[in-house]
Design a protein around this motif. Structure first.
Motif, mmCIF file in Angstrom:
data_model
loop_
_atom_site.group_PDB
_atom_site.id
_atom_site.type_symbol
_atom_site.label_atom_id
_atom_site.label_comp_id
_atom_site.label_asym_id
_atom_site.label_seq_id
_atom_site.Cartn_x
_atom_site.Cartn_y
_atom_site.Cartn_z
ATOM 1 N N GLU A 1 1.664 14.200 8.197
ATOM 2 C CA GLU A 1 1.940 13.345 9.079
ATOM 3 C C GLU A 1 0.937 12.578 9.532
ATOM 4 O OE1 GLU A 1 5.302 12.913 10.395
ATOM 5 O OE2 GLU A 1 5.549 14.140 8.480
ATOM 6 N N ALA A 2 1.136 11.424 9.969
ATOM 7 C CA ALA A 2 0.337 10.325 10.660
ATOM 8 C C ALA A 2 -0.212 10.703 12.015
ATOM 9 C CB ALA A 2 0.971 9.003 10.539
ATOM 10 N N SER A 3 -1.446 10.341 12.002
ATOM 11 C CA SER A 3 -2.049 10.921 13.362
ATOM 12 C C SER A 3 -2.986 9.556 13.725
ATOM 13 C CB SER A 3 -2.828 12.141 13.407
ATOM 14 O OG SER A 3 -3.592 12.526 14.579
ATOM 15 N N GLY A 4 -2.866 9.032 14.737
ATOM 16 C CA GLY A 4 -3.755 7.806 15.142
ATOM 17 C C GLY A 4 -3.743 6.920 14.283
ATOM 18 N N PRO B 1 6.613 5.285 -3.850
ATOM 19 C CA PRO B 1 5.967 5.717 -2.608
ATOM 20 C C PRO B 1 6.921 5.098 -1.382
ATOM 21 C CG PRO B 1 4.714 4.129 -3.455
ATOM 22 C CD PRO B 1 5.660 4.286 -4.497
ATOM 23 N N THR B 2 6.997 6.116 -0.430
ATOM 24 C CA THR B 2 7.269 5.513 0.898
ATOM 25 C C THR B 2 6.101 5.990 1.776
ATOM 26 O OG1 THR B 2 9.729 6.008 0.697
ATOM 27 C CG2 THR B 2 9.030 5.788 2.935
ATOM 28 N N ILE B 3 5.799 4.732 2.584
ATOM 29 C CA ILE B 3 4.771 4.873 3.529
ATOM 30 C C ILE B 3 5.317 4.632 4.819
ATOM 31 C CG2 ILE B 3 2.393 3.847 3.974
ATOM 32 C CD1 ILE B 3 2.718 4.988 1.229
ATOM 33 N N SER B 4 4.632 5.202 5.989
ATOM 34 C CA SER B 4 5.141 4.847 7.312
ATOM 35 C C SER B 4 3.870 5.070 8.041
ATOM 36 C CB SER B 4 6.239 5.886 7.687
ATOM 37 O OG SER B 4 5.778 7.085 7.728
ATOM 38 N N PRO B 5 3.762 4.443 9.113
ATOM 39 C CA PRO B 5 4.632 3.330 9.649
ATOM 40 C C PRO B 5 4.293 2.212 8.855
ATOM 41 C CG PRO B 5 2.537 3.573 11.100
ATOM 42 C CD PRO B 5 2.475 4.523 10.170
ATOM 43 N N SER B 6 4.860 0.948 9.265
ATOM 44 C CA SER B 6 4.635 -0.320 8.241
ATOM 45 C C SER B 6 3.241 -0.786 8.542
ATOM 46 C CB SER B 6 5.556 -1.205 9.013
ATOM 47 O OG SER B 6 5.125 -1.716 10.435
#
Length: 72
Positions: free
Chosen positions: A34-37, A49-54
């Motif tokens: 999970e993305a953080s910061g 691949p799927t990347i988030s956020p944009s």
């Protein structure tokens, strides 16, 4: 059109490399968690691949999403 590819660095991280419309390439670190910061989440797929956020590239001004390997 922006093309993207994944360059694996470790089992849980990689580089997202995108073609730049001005020539050359732009590169970001991505993580399989999970993305953080200020980081991007990667679903772990090398082929689609799927990347988030944009992604907002400050070098070339492109702003795009990556979903199932397609940058839009």
């Amino acid at each position: 059109m922006i093309s993207v590819r994944i360059e694996a660095r470790h089992e849980d991280r990689a580089f997202l490399i995108a073609s730049c419309p001005f020539g050359g390439e732009c590169k970001w670190s991505i993580w399989k968690r999970e993305a953080s910061g200020a980081m991007w989440h990667w679903d772990g797929s090398i082929e689609a691949p799927t990347i988030s956020p944009s992604i907002n590239c400050h070098s070339c001004g492109q702003h795009f999403t990556v979903t199932s390997g397609v940058a839009e």
